[in-house]
Scaffold this motif. Structure first.
Motif, PDB file in Angstrom:
ATOM      1  N   VAL A 218      12.893 -39.107  16.384  1.00  0.00           N
ATOM      2  CA  VAL A 218      11.706 -38.590  17.077  1.00  0.00           C
ATOM      3  C   VAL A 218      12.049 -38.170  18.498  1.00  0.00           C
ATOM      4  N   GLN A 219      11.441 -37.073  18.944  1.00  0.00           N
ATOM      5  CA  GLN A 219      11.557 -36.598  20.324  1.00  0.00           C
ATOM      6  C   GLN A 219      10.206 -35.996  20.686  1.00  0.00           C
ATOM      7  N   SER A 220       9.384 -36.800  21.352  1.00  0.00           N
ATOM      8  CA  SER A 220       7.997 -36.385  21.567  1.00  0.00           C
ATOM      9  C   SER A 220       7.430 -37.099  22.787  1.00  0.00           C
ATOM     10  N   PHE A 221       6.461 -36.431  23.442  1.00  0.00           N
ATOM     11  CA  PHE A 221       5.706 -37.080  24.522  1.00  0.00           C
ATOM     12  C   PHE A 221       4.319 -37.521  24.035  1.00  0.00           C
ATOM     13  N   HIS A 222       4.097 -37.419  22.742  1.00  0.00           N
ATOM     14  CA  HIS A 222       2.804 -37.785  22.171  1.00  0.00           C
ATOM     15  C   HIS A 222       2.591 -39.290  22.277  1.00  0.00           C
ATOM     16  N   ALA A 223       1.361 -39.689  22.467  1.00  0.00           N
ATOM     17  CA  ALA A 223       1.024 -41.113  22.493  1.00  0.00           C
ATOM     18  C   ALA A 223       1.225 -41.722  21.104  1.00  0.00           C
ATOM     19  N   PRO A 224       1.349 -43.042  21.003  1.00  0.00           N
ATOM     20  CA  PRO A 224       1.489 -43.675  19.693  1.00  0.00           C
ATOM     21  C   PRO A 224       0.357 -43.285  18.750  1.00  0.00           C
ATOM     22  N   VAL A 225       0.688 -43.188  17.474  1.00  0.00           N
ATOM     23  CA  VAL A 225      -0.249 -42.749  16.447  1.00  0.00           C
ATOM     24  C   VAL A 225      -0.811 -43.968  15.714  1.00  0.00           C
ATOM     25  N   GLN A 226      -2.093 -43.947  15.442  1.00  0.00           N
ATOM     26  CA  GLN A 226      -2.721 -45.012  14.670  1.00  0.00           C
ATOM     27  C   GLN A 226      -2.797 -44.590  13.198  1.00  0.00           C
ATOM     28  N   ALA A 227      -2.348 -45.456  12.307  1.00  0.00           N
ATOM     29  CA  ALA A 227      -2.371 -45.167  10.871  1.00  0.00           C
ATOM     30  C   ALA A 227      -3.041 -46.323  10.139  1.00  0.00           C
ATOM     31  N   ILE A 228      -3.665 -45.996   9.002  1.00  0.00           N
ATOM     32  CA  ILE A 228      -4.313 -46.997   8.159  1.00  0.00           C
ATOM     33  C   ILE A 228      -3.393 -47.317   6.993  1.00  0.00           C
ATOM     34  N   THR A 229      -3.030 -48.572   6.819  1.00  0.00           N
ATOM     35  CA  THR A 229      -2.121 -48.975   5.759  1.00  0.00           C
ATOM     36  C   THR A 229      -2.859 -49.077   4.428  1.00  0.00           C
ATOM     37  N   LEU A 230      -2.118 -49.313   3.338  1.00  0.00           N
ATOM     38  CA  LEU A 230      -2.726 -49.451   2.013  1.00  0.00           C
ATOM     39  C   LEU A 230      -3.643 -50.672   1.946  1.00  0.00           C
ATOM     40  N   GLU A 231      -3.381 -51.673   2.805  1.00  0.00           N
ATOM     41  CA  GLU A 231      -4.242 -52.859   2.836  1.00  0.00           C
ATOM     42  C   GLU A 231      -5.489 -52.630   3.675  1.00  0.00           C
ATOM     43  N   GLY A 232      -5.602 -51.443   4.285  1.00  0.00           N
ATOM     44  CA  GLY A 232      -6.751 -51.147   5.113  1.00  0.00           C
ATOM     45  C   GLY A 232      -6.614 -51.583   6.557  1.00  0.00           C
ATOM     46  N   ARG A 233      -5.429 -52.015   6.942  1.00  0.00           N
ATOM     47  CA  ARG A 233      -5.206 -52.437   8.316  1.00  0.00           C
ATOM     48  C   ARG A 233      -4.752 -51.263   9.182  1.00  0.00           C
ATOM     49  N   THR A 234      -4.900 -51.439  10.487  1.00  0.00           N
ATOM     50  CA  THR A 234      -4.480 -50.406  11.431  1.00  0.00           C
ATOM     51  C   THR A 234      -3.070 -50.707  11.919  1.00  0.00           C
ATOM     52  N   GLN A 235      -2.220 -49.698  11.853  1.00  0.00           N
ATOM     53  CA  GLN A 235      -0.842 -49.840  12.300  1.00  0.00           C
ATOM     54  C   GLN A 235      -0.572 -48.840  13.421  1.00  0.00           C
ATOM     55  N   THR A 236       0.047 -49.310  14.482  1.00  0.00           N
ATOM     56  CA  THR A 236       0.418 -48.442  15.596  1.00  0.00           C
ATOM     57  C   THR A 236       1.857 -47.981  15.417  1.00  0.00           C
ATOM     58  N   ILE A 237       2.048 -46.673  15.375  1.00  0.00           N
ATOM     59  CA  ILE A 237       3.377 -46.089  15.190  1.00  0.00           C
ATOM     60  C   ILE A 237       3.825 -45.505  16.529  1.00  0.00           C
ATOM     61  N   PRO A 238       4.782 -46.139  17.205  1.00  0.00           N
ATOM     62  CA  PRO A 238       5.199 -45.652  18.520  1.00  0.00           C
ATOM     63  C   PRO A 238       6.011 -44.377  18.418  1.00  0.00           C
ATOM     64  N   LEU A 239       5.857 -43.515  19.397  1.00  0.00           N
ATOM     65  CA  LEU A 239       6.619 -42.277  19.488  1.00  0.00           C
ATOM     66  C   LEU A 239       7.302 -42.241  20.860  1.00  0.00           C
ATOM     67  N   GLY A 240       7.853 -41.098  21.216  1.00  0.00           N
ATOM     68  CA  GLY A 240       8.460 -40.954  22.530  1.00  0.00           C
ATOM     69  C   GLY A 240       9.711 -40.103  22.481  1.00  0.00           C
ATOM     70  N   PRO A 241      10.289 -39.811  23.633  1.00  0.00           N
ATOM     71  CA  PRO A 241      11.528 -39.014  23.702  1.00  0.00           C
ATOM     72  C   PRO A 241      12.739 -39.864  23.349  1.00  0.00           C
ATOM     73  N   ALA A 242      12.870 -40.205  22.083  1.00  0.00           N
ATOM     74  CA  ALA A 242      13.906 -41.153  21.654  1.00  0.00           C
ATOM     75  C   ALA A 242      15.255 -40.481  21.428  1.00  0.00           C
ATOM     76  N   ALA A 243      15.281 -39.287  20.855  1.00  0.00           N
ATOM     77  CA  ALA A 243      16.555 -38.656  20.477  1.00  0.00           C
ATOM     78  C   ALA A 243      17.446 -38.410  21.686  1.00  0.00           C
ATOM     79  N   SER A 244      16.837 -37.973  22.796  1.00  0.00           N
ATOM     80  CA  SER A 244      17.633 -37.690  23.991  1.00  0.00           C
ATOM     81  C   SER A 244      18.277 -38.956  24.543  1.00  0.00           C
ATOM     82  N   GLN A 245      17.557 -40.066  24.474  1.00  0.00           N
ATOM     83  CA  GLN A 245      18.130 -41.332  24.939  1.00  0.00           C
ATOM     84  C   GLN A 245      19.106 -41.894  23.928  1.00  0.00           C
ATOM     85  N   GLU A 246      18.831 -41.696  22.654  1.00  0.00           N
ATOM     86  CA  GLU A 246      19.725 -42.191  21.604  1.00  0.00           C
ATOM     87  C   GLU A 246      21.105 -41.563  21.725  1.00  0.00           C
TER      88      GLU A 246
END
Length: 587
Positions: A218-246
């Motif tokens: 991932v290489q993004s300035f987008h804020a973390p994304v909220q996703a709904i799991t199969l169990e119906g729970r909310t999961q926070t998926i972090p993003l960010g400028p990772a590739a450049s640091q990696e």
């Protein structure tokens, strides 16, 4: 029927040992083959960069380089004595420490902070910036829940470049001293730092980042994304400028992950190709410096000897680690179960052998990036990771620091060989005398002293024992690994130790600072001493350093120094744990 481990007792299986050996050999051979093919031309390129010769990137970067010198008021043709070279290098890192510390403390007031992360507490900020200026990247925090995007880029990623450049110019100064004769100067530290970043680290990082992004990093300035799991729970998926640091985390042998899971996170290391590519990036520049050395001293065979010694030590450790992790828990055959690979703490998308090979690479190269939990390795598999660091990180080691650590061992070996056979202790035509041996021993022994002293304090003091989460031998290994990692500027974590406690924040910071800058000071002083010496033609009393005999002696000195220094700790830690495990004792 089920055993106490929850495994069916009627589960049987036979392992093909020849097939297992073939898989391990194939994985290691592919990595080493590609590494060698790339390291030779890259090493020659580095030599041209630091000798001021024209390179393929000169038309693009020469104007930029000239602009930097004019803007900063640098007289690029003025060379420096070793004292001035060292003073500027230390002040440069001190300035980076101050800027980074205050940016981390003020993080909550600065932009590019979509999750509104507050400023770091003073002690954590201190430990973190020390970690990054020393090229250690020991992380007592979780990146995605602690750092803003600005901190990740402006503080951590920038220091990934600058700390790598610091180690690189230390090695170049030493090589230059060995190549020169009767001079009091080592070059210009500002020029070396500029060229190291501009011609080497930056272009390679851009290429590596583009490859990683193409594979899903991932290489993004987008804020973390909220996703709904199969169990119906909310999961926070972090993003960010990772590739450049990696990219620079791997190329610069830094190791600090954008995410807490480091290279086990799918946004940092998505698949088997990226896993292999990241291993290659980690080893590339340390390996290339061997051939840079051979070209700059006008003796390519000397570079091949150093590379061969590093490679031999790496191959032994890599095969051993892969072997024990592929066999799995030694209790299973005794209980009548099939022998299977040790998958605990490893990503299924990689498997046991690639995970073990990654661990061997990252601990041999002083990178610290991890794609599995070393705490879950078999005792002897984990011993390989520990032993790689306890050599002083000279099995390739960090960019620059691994090479000059190996040269310190070379000088000690030359001196000992001279004593044994009655020949003059010389290296590349320069006499190795008392001053050079003392400085070499400082480089070799300072990290070892720090590991033993701080490990003893941790197990002796209540504040240290508070952070140990495992009992018995495994708990000792946790402590020994932590200080081996920080004192040798590796940065990988064994896992389990409560690194965020004040005791460990202070002691690991001290280990990182002393383990980085005391040997670096000795290296530049050593370079100054060697640069002033005459180059004498080889004579009948000169011990040759380009043959297999010298290579064997060098390996022996490295192994003996490590064994004599750390045998008690290793025997009471992973070795004893392996013996007790076979009797059914778990920790």
């Amino acid at each position: 029927m089920y055993s106490s481990f929850g495994i069916p007792k009627n589960f049987r299986g036979r392992r093909s040992w020849s097939g297992l050996v073939a898989k391990i050999v194939l994985a290691i051979s592919l990595l080493v083959g590609v590494l060698t093919l790339l390291a030779v031309p890259l090493g020659n390129y580095l030599a041209r960069v630091f000798t001021g010769e024209r390179t393929i990137l000169s038309p693009l970067f020469r104007p930029v380089e000239g602009f930097i010198y004019r803007w900063a008021g640098i007289h690029s043709f003025t060379e420096m004595s070793w004292r001035k070279y060292l003073t500027i290098l230390l002040l440069f890192n001190a300035f980076g420490f101050l800027i980074g510390y205050f940016l981390l403390r003020l993080q909550g007031l600065l932009p590019l902070n979509p999750t509104h992360r507050p400023g770091l507490p003073s002690l954590l900020a201190f430990n973190t910036i020390v970690s990054f200026i020393t090229n250690t990247n020991w992380q007592a925090y979780a990146g995605e829940t602690t750092m803003s995007y600005l901190s990740q880029m402006v503080v951590l990623a920038v220091q990934n470049f600058l700390s790598a450049a610091t180690g690189l110019v230390g090695a170049i100064a030493l090589i230059r001293a060995l190549a020169r004769k009767e001079t009091k100067t080592l070059g210009n530290v500002w020029v070396d730092l500029t060229r190291g970043v501009l011609y080497v680290l930056l272009p390679l990082s851009v290429i590596a980042a583009l490859v990683l992004v193409s594979q899903g990093v991932v290489q993004s300035f987008h804020a973390p994304v909220q996703a709904i799991t199969l169990e119906g729970r909310t999961q926070t998926i972090p993003l960010g400028p990772a590739a450049s640091q990696e990219a620079i985390k791997l190329l610069g042998t830094n190791g600090g992950g954008f995410f807490n899971a480091n290279s086990a996170h799918p946004f940092e290391n998505p698949n088997s190709f990226t896993n292999f590519f990241e291993e290659l990036l980690i080893m590339l520049l340390p390996a290339a410096l061997c051939f840079t050395f051979g070209r700059m001293v006008n003796n390519p065979r000397q570079g091949w000897v150093i590379y061969g010694v590093m490679l031999s030590l790496f191959l032994v450790g890599a095969f051993t680690c892969c072997w024990f992790e592929a066999q799995g828990n030694p209790l299973f055959p005794q209980l009548g179960f099939a022998t299977g690979p040790n998958i605990e703490g490893k990503e299924w998308r990689f498997g046991a052998i690639p995970s073990a090979l990654f661990a061997a690479v990252t601990t041999a190269v002083s990178c610290g990036a991890v794609n599995s939990l070393h705490d879950s390795f078999t005792p002897l598999g984990g011993l390989v990771c520990l032993a790689n660091m306890l050599t002083g990180e000279v099995i390739f080691g960090g960019i620059g620091s691994g090479f000059y650590g190996m040269i310190a061992y070379v000088l000690v070996t030359v001196f000992l060989a001279g004593l044994m056979v009655g020949r003059s202790p010389e290296f590349l035509g320069k006499k190795i005398e008392t001053r050079e041996v003392k400085l070499s021993l400082v480089i070799v022994l300072v990290p070892s002293f720090l590991v033993l002293l701080l490990s003893a304090l941790a197990v002796a003091l209540p504040a240290g024992r508070e952070g140990i989460t495992a009992s018995g031998t495994h708990g000792l290994t946790q402590v020994l690994y932590a200080f081996a990692s920080t004192a040798n500027n590796n940065g990988s974590a064994f896992g389990g130790l409560k690194a965020g406690l004040p005791f460990y924040l202070w002691t690991t910071a001290f280990a990182m600072l002393a383990g980085r800058f005391l040997p670096l000071m000795a290296v530049i002083a050593l370079a100054g001493s060697l640069a002033e010496k005459k180059i004498l033609p080889p004579g009948p009393g000169t011990f040759p350093t380009t043959g297999w005999l010298f290579a064997v002696l060098l390996v022996g000195v490295i192994a003996i120094v490590g064994a004599l220094t750390f045998f008690p700790g290793v025997a009471l830690g992973p070795v004893l744990e392996a013996l007790l495990l076979r009797t059914g004792r778990l920790f």
